[in-house]
Design a protein around this motif. Structure first.
Motif, mmCIF file in Angstrom:
data_model
loop_
_atom_site.group_PDB
_atom_site.id
_atom_site.type_symbol
_atom_site.label_atom_id
_atom_site.label_comp_id
_atom_site.label_asym_id
_atom_site.label_seq_id
_atom_site.Cartn_x
_atom_site.Cartn_y
_atom_site.Cartn_z
ATOM 1 N N LEU A 91 0.691 -1.493 0.310
ATOM 2 C CA LEU A 91 -0.152 -0.004 0.119
ATOM 3 C C LEU A 91 1.123 1.111 0.084
ATOM 4 C CD1 LEU A 91 -2.277 -1.027 2.537
ATOM 5 C CD2 LEU A 91 -2.964 -0.796 -0.132
ATOM 6 N N VAL A 92 0.812 2.104 -0.358
ATOM 7 C CA VAL A 92 1.276 3.310 -1.044
ATOM 8 C C VAL A 92 0.603 4.349 -0.249
ATOM 9 C CG1 VAL A 92 2.379 5.219 -2.359
ATOM 10 C CG2 VAL A 92 2.468 2.416 -3.336
ATOM 11 N N PHE A 93 1.011 5.213 0.333
ATOM 12 C CA PHE A 93 -0.012 6.649 0.479
ATOM 13 C C PHE A 93 0.227 8.057 0.028
ATOM 14 C CE2 PHE A 93 0.234 11.181 2.743
ATOM 15 C CZ PHE A 93 -1.431 10.323 4.230
ATOM 16 N N ILE A 94 -1.395 8.213 -0.535
ATOM 17 C CA ILE A 94 -1.304 9.502 -1.173
ATOM 18 C C ILE A 94 -1.923 9.946 -0.693
ATOM 19 C CG2 ILE A 94 -1.891 9.924 -3.690
ATOM 20 C CD1 ILE A 94 -1.773 7.188 -5.051
ATOM 21 N N PRO A 95 -1.411 11.347 -0.736
ATOM 22 C CA PRO A 95 -2.160 12.423 -0.079
ATOM 23 C C PRO A 95 -3.301 12.772 -0.900
ATOM 24 C CG PRO A 95 0.316 13.651 -1.206
ATOM 25 C CD PRO A 95 0.461 11.942 -0.965
ATOM 26 N N ALA A 96 -4.182 13.595 -0.517
ATOM 27 C CA ALA A 96 -5.310 13.601 -0.560
ATOM 28 C C ALA A 96 -5.349 15.052 -2.301
ATOM 29 C CB ALA A 96 -6.264 14.373 0.697
ATOM 30 N N SER A 97 -4.631 15.705 -1.294
ATOM 31 C CA SER A 97 -4.193 16.562 -2.936
ATOM 32 C C SER A 97 -3.863 16.003 -4.737
ATOM 33 C CB SER A 97 -3.082 18.043 -2.587
ATOM 34 O OG SER A 97 -1.424 17.338 -2.115
ATOM 35 N N ALA A 98 -3.445 14.964 -4.342
ATOM 36 C CA ALA A 98 -2.760 13.964 -5.592
ATOM 37 C C ALA A 98 -3.916 13.771 -6.151
ATOM 38 C CB ALA A 98 -1.724 12.940 -5.229
ATOM 39 N N PHE A 99 -5.079 13.275 -5.510
ATOM 40 C CA PHE A 99 -6.448 13.513 -6.248
ATOM 41 C C PHE A 99 -7.252 14.464 -7.060
ATOM 42 C CE2 PHE A 99 -6.779 8.811 -5.094
ATOM 43 C CZ PHE A 99 -6.396 8.601 -4.148
ATOM 44 N N LEU A 100 -7.096 15.606 -5.491
ATOM 45 C CA LEU A 100 -7.636 16.929 -6.861
ATOM 46 C C LEU A 100 -7.193 17.094 -7.587
ATOM 47 C CD1 LEU A 100 -8.631 18.388 -2.869
ATOM 48 C CD2 LEU A 100 -10.215 17.347 -4.611
ATOM 49 N N LEU A 101 -5.921 17.747 -7.995
ATOM 50 C CA LEU A 101 -4.640 18.153 -9.114
ATOM 51 C C LEU A 101 -4.753 16.354 -10.494
ATOM 52 C CD1 LEU A 101 -1.953 19.690 -6.765
ATOM 53 C CD2 LEU A 101 -3.935 20.847 -7.768
ATOM 54 N N GLY A 102 -4.992 15.607 -9.646
ATOM 55 C CA GLY A 102 -4.496 14.786 -10.500
ATOM 56 C C GLY A 102 -3.880 14.404 -10.930
ATOM 57 N N GLN A 103 -2.899 14.425 -9.915
ATOM 58 C CA GLN A 103 -0.907 13.834 -10.543
ATOM 59 C C GLN A 103 -0.894 12.676 -9.056
ATOM 60 O OE1 GLN A 103 0.811 16.958 -8.142
ATOM 61 N NE2 GLN A 103 0.024 19.135 -10.126
ATOM 62 N N GLN A 104 -1.694 11.954 -9.894
ATOM 63 C CA GLN A 104 -1.226 10.373 -9.943
ATOM 64 C C GLN A 104 -0.943 9.427 -10.622
ATOM 65 O OE1 GLN A 104 -5.115 8.575 -8.440
ATOM 66 N NE2 GLN A 104 -3.438 7.176 -7.420
ATOM 67 N N ALA A 105 0.142 8.468 -10.154
ATOM 68 C CA ALA A 105 0.969 7.775 -10.451
ATOM 69 C C ALA A 105 -0.372 7.446 -11.652
ATOM 70 C CB ALA A 105 2.082 7.256 -10.120
ATOM 71 N N PRO A 106 0.322 6.450 -13.137
ATOM 72 C CA PRO A 106 -0.830 5.098 -13.222
ATOM 73 C C PRO A 106 -0.840 4.138 -12.194
ATOM 74 C CG PRO A 106 0.235 6.195 -14.939
ATOM 75 C CD PRO A 106 0.893 6.986 -13.544
ATOM 76 N N LEU A 107 -2.099 3.505 -12.536
ATOM 77 C CA LEU A 107 -2.354 1.879 -11.775
ATOM 78 C C LEU A 107 -1.147 1.039 -12.000
ATOM 79 C CD1 LEU A 107 -3.570 0.504 -10.133
ATOM 80 C CD2 LEU A 107 -5.225 -0.118 -11.942
ATOM 81 N N ILE A 108 -0.538 1.371 -13.285
ATOM 82 C CA ILE A 108 0.589 -0.098 -13.896
ATOM 83 C C ILE A 108 1.700 0.107 -13.029
ATOM 84 C CG2 ILE A 108 1.396 1.005 -15.685
ATOM 85 C CD1 ILE A 108 0.186 -2.579 -15.223
ATOM 86 N N LYS A 109 2.299 1.266 -13.514
ATOM 87 C CA LYS A 109 3.485 2.237 -12.173
ATOM 88 C C LYS A 109 3.126 1.654 -10.639
ATOM 89 C CE LYS A 109 5.442 3.884 -15.937
ATOM 90 N NZ LYS A 109 6.709 3.694 -16.708
ATOM 91 N N ARG A 110 1.733 2.570 -10.189
ATOM 92 C CA ARG A 110 1.897 1.880 -8.825
ATOM 93 C C ARG A 110 2.167 0.782 -8.187
ATOM 94 N NH1 ARG A 110 -3.082 4.572 -7.704
ATOM 95 N NH2 ARG A 110 -4.271 4.187 -9.641
ATOM 96 N N LEU A 111 1.729 -0.786 -9.293
ATOM 97 C CA LEU A 111 2.027 -1.639 -8.864
ATOM 98 C C LEU A 111 3.377 -2.415 -8.286
ATOM 99 C CD1 LEU A 111 -0.146 -3.541 -10.898
ATOM 100 C CD2 LEU A 111 -1.257 -3.241 -8.838
ATOM 101 N N ASP A 112 4.027 -3.183 -7.528
ATOM 102 C CA ASP A 112 5.061 -3.383 -7.639
ATOM 103 C C ASP A 112 5.816 -4.447 -8.531
ATOM 104 O OD1 ASP A 112 4.574 -6.842 -4.986
ATOM 105 O OD2 ASP A 112 3.187 -5.602 -6.448
#
Length: 95
Positions: free
Chosen positions: A4-25
C-alpha cells in the motif's frame, strides 16, 4: 502481495496520480503485463482461426455440387437421341 502506498488527498484533487501499472510492485506488474500479452495473443489466434475456418468453408462450398444450382436442360436436350437408326435386318444385337 501488493504494498500500500500513501497518496495525499491533494494528488486526487490535482490529478497528479501515477498510472495504476506504475503503482504496482514489480512481481504484480509482471503478472498483469503477462496476462495482458496473453489476451492479445489469444485474440490474434481467434482471428486467425476464424479466417482459416471461413477459408475452408468457402473452398468446401465451391467444391461441392450440392450448393450449385442445377443447369436447366435446353429445348432438345431432355432426351438422348441416336445418331443412326437401328437396322432391322442386321444380325448384331444392340448394346
Amino acid at each position: 502481495m501488493a504494498r500500500l502506498v500513501f497518496i495525499p488527498a491533494s494528488a486526487f484533487l490535482l490529478g497528479q496520480q501515477a498510472p495504476l501499472i506504475k503503482r504496482l510492485d514489480d512481481p504484480t506488474r509482471a503478472k498483469v503485463l503477462a496476462a495482458l500479452a496473453g489476451l492479445i495473443i489469444l485474440g490474434f489466434a481467434m482471428v486467425l482461426l476464424a479466417w482459416l475456418g471461413a477459408r475452408v468453408t468457402q473452398r468446401y462450398r465451391r467444391g461441392t455440387p450440392y450448393f450449385r444450382p442445377t443447369a436447366r436442360p435446353g429445348e432438345h436436350d431432355w432426351t438422348k437421341k441416336r445418331l443412326d437408326p437401328p437396322d432391322l435386318n442386321s444380325q448384331t444385337p444392340d448394346l
